[in-house]
Write an enzyme that holds these catalytic residues in place. Structure first.
Site, short mmCIF file in Angstrom:
data_model
loop_
_atom_site.label_atom_id
_atom_site.label_comp_id
_atom_site.label_asym_id
_atom_site.label_seq_id
_atom_site.Cartn_x
_atom_site.Cartn_y
_atom_site.Cartn_z
CD GLU A 1 35.58 37.26 54.40
OE1 GLU A 1 36.35 38.25 54.53
OE2 GLU A 1 35.64 36.48 53.42
CG ASP B 1 38.78 30.25 49.64
OD1 ASP B 1 37.81 29.48 49.61
OD2 ASP B 1 38.69 31.43 49.30
NE ARG C 1 41.80 37.56 50.98
CZ ARG C 1 40.69 37.00 50.49
NH1 ARG C 1 39.58 36.96 51.20
NH2 ARG C 1 40.68 36.46 49.28
CE1 TYR D 1 38.95 34.47 53.49
CE2 TYR D 1 40.28 32.98 52.20
CZ TYR D 1 39.22 33.85 52.29
OH TYR D 1 38.47 34.11 51.19
C1 9WN Z 1 36.97 32.69 46.49
C2 9WN Z 1 32.57 34.93 49.19
C3 9WN Z 1 33.61 33.82 49.23
C4 9WN Z 1 33.14 32.61 50.07
C5 9WN Z 1 34.27 31.64 50.33
C6 9WN Z 1 35.44 32.40 50.94
C7 9WN Z 1 35.89 33.52 49.99
C8 9WN Z 1 36.72 33.70 47.62
C9 9WN Z 1 37.95 34.58 47.76
O1 9WN Z 1 34.81 34.39 49.76
O2 9WN Z 1 36.39 32.94 48.81
O3 9WN Z 1 35.80 31.97 46.24
O4 9WN Z 1 38.22 35.28 46.79
O5 9WN Z 1 38.60 34.57 48.80
O6 9WN Z 1 36.50 31.55 51.25
O7 9WN Z 1 33.83 30.62 51.21
O8 9WN Z 1 32.09 31.96 49.41
O9 9WN Z 1 32.19 35.28 50.49
#
Ligand code: 9WN
Length: 421
Positions: free
Chosen positions: A388, A164, A197, A344
């Site tokens: 994570e 992201d 984040r 992140y």
């Molecule tokens: C938006 C679920 C997801 C992963 C992504 C990660 C994060 C989401 C967020 O979490 O993204 O899709 O709200 O931050 O970046 O790779 O699939 O684990």
């Protein structure tokens, strides 16, 4: 008191995050089904419950749009703990989507892990695959139709890349006017330390890009012509190339015509070349609106081996990353001015990306590099649990805890004896 082994803990995490046919990435922070997370979950489930592994993939495809797209989030049950939820995405009625979902996709690793399920029990696999093969073809075809105009695969939203807030999107995001997004309440920062984040400006831009597409009813042609964000991405390109190779193999097992998949493989082998940034000597993201490379070396570039491209020019970069961090491959070059070990996708180590890199290195015969990554990931999990992501400098766990795909990676790759892998 008995102490559970790490594998028992990982199994308990997959079972605990199971919501009946699909897993959530982690309770609280991510209460829905995510696309590439579920593919990893299936890879992990296959180690102890093969029917459940196939069910995860089947549930993922239950959200497939009529145009072939498999969304990045399926909102099976409303949960106010996550923003932006189904009402914000506003995809109702778009392209015959069967259940509430987001309007973008995510890295297509599912075919590759489905092949792993298939290979565990071919008779059972054939039965399951018969019902899924055409759906995979439709999804991969959607990428080739709607995301491949530069030869490589592009993302229309940073969330589509799965990385992201990677530095890859900075320049393209700087060009997005987010002044009209209005007020909103983030939920992620109430679950996780905001320092780990994306920033407020990042979220403003994420929403501005989303609102444009939503207001245009997720019309791909409109998004292609006037969308606010279009960046060719190494993650999408390498994962789809690999996924097409695995889909072709599965098609052959079923006796299907795979000539169309062959054309996709050839197109992507050629398209990958457009991601080579001569200036930094590396695969790089490219803004299709300006034609400019992002100028970053990220962990995504090391997915070339996973895609079946043994590019020796990438080896010195890999060595540099591994020398810079005692804990496997950081998500951004530690020498970059944008590197941040906690935030992140701008530095932290992600076990899932390292697993993909490790699989690729192993396939290409770079055993010692793969082993280094495997043992680093094992040490991170042994020390910090199934987090994570992790700080590449001191190995501390970061982001959400009790994570499905970290547990799945442990079970299916990290904990494996390399001789078996
Ligand atoms: C938006 C679920 C997801 C992963 C992504 C990660 C994060 C989401 C967020 O979490 O993204 O899709 O709200 O931050 O970046 O790779 O699939 O684990």
């Amino acid at each position: 008191m008995t102490t559970l082994s790490l594998s028992d803990q990982a199994i308990a995490i997959l079972r605990g995050n199971d919501r009946g046919g699909y897993t959530v990435p982690t309770e609280g922070l991510y209460p829905y089904q995510w696309n590439w997370d579920s593919a990893f979950a299936a890879y992990g489930f296959a180690e102890f419950d093969l029917p459940r592994a196939w069910l995860e993939i089947e549930t993922l495809f239950s959200g497939q749009w009529q145009n072939g797209m498999v969304p990045h989030i399926l909102f099976h049950q409303k949960d106010d703990g996550y923003f932006p939820g189904p009402d914000v995405w506003g995809t109702q009625g778009c392209s015959g989507n069967p259940i509430a979902s987001s309007g973008i996709s995510q890295p297509p690793v599912a075919a590759t892990f489905t092949r792993a399920l298939f290979e565990k029990d071919e008779a059972f696999g054939k039965e399951k695959l018969e019902g899924l093969f055409d759906k995979f073809v439709a999804w991969h075809g959607w990428f080739m139709r709607h995301r491949a105009e530069s030869g490589a695969i592009c993302v229309t939203h940073p969330w589509e890349s799965g990385r992201d807030n990677a530095a890859d999107w900075d320049a393209a995001m700087a060009n997005v006017d987010a002044s009209g997004v209005g007020d909103y309440t983030r939920r992620d920062t109430s679950h996780v330390n905001p320092e780990m984040r994306p920033t407020k400006r990042d979220y403003d831009v994420y929403l501005a890009i989303l609102y444009f597409a939503r207001d245009n009813h997720w019309d791909e042609q409109r998004i292609l012509e006037d969308g606010l964000f279009r960046v060719a991405d190494p993650t999408l390109t390498f994962t789809l190339l690999r996924a097409n190779r695995d889909l072709k193999w599965m098609g052959e097992q079923l006796g299907r015509d795979v000539s169309q998949i062959d054309t996709w493989i050839a197109a992507l082998e050629e398209g990958v070349k457009s991601l080579w940034n001569e200036e930094i000597g590396c695969y790089d993201a490219k803004d299709l609106r300006t034609g400019l490379f992002a100028g970053n070396v990220t962990s995504a570039a090391f997915l070339c081996w996973y895609a079946g491209i043994d590019d020796k020019r990438m080896l010195p970069h890999l060595e540099r990353f591994l020398n810079a961090s005692p804990h496997a491959v950081a998500s951004l070059d530690p020498a970059s001015p944008d590197y941040n070990p906690k935030r992140y996708w701008r530095g932290p180590v992600w076990v899932i990306v390292n697993t993909l890199i490790g699989i690729g290195l192993e396939n290409a015969g770079y055993r010692s590099e793969a082993e280094r990554i495997r043992s680093d990931c094992a040490r991170l999990i042994e020390g910090g649990g199934f987090a994570e992501y992790f700080d590449p400098e001191d190995g501390t766990p970061a982001g959400g805890g009790v994570f499905t795909w970290t547990a799945a990676s442990w079970l299916a790759w990290v904990s494996k004896d390399p001789k078996e892998a």
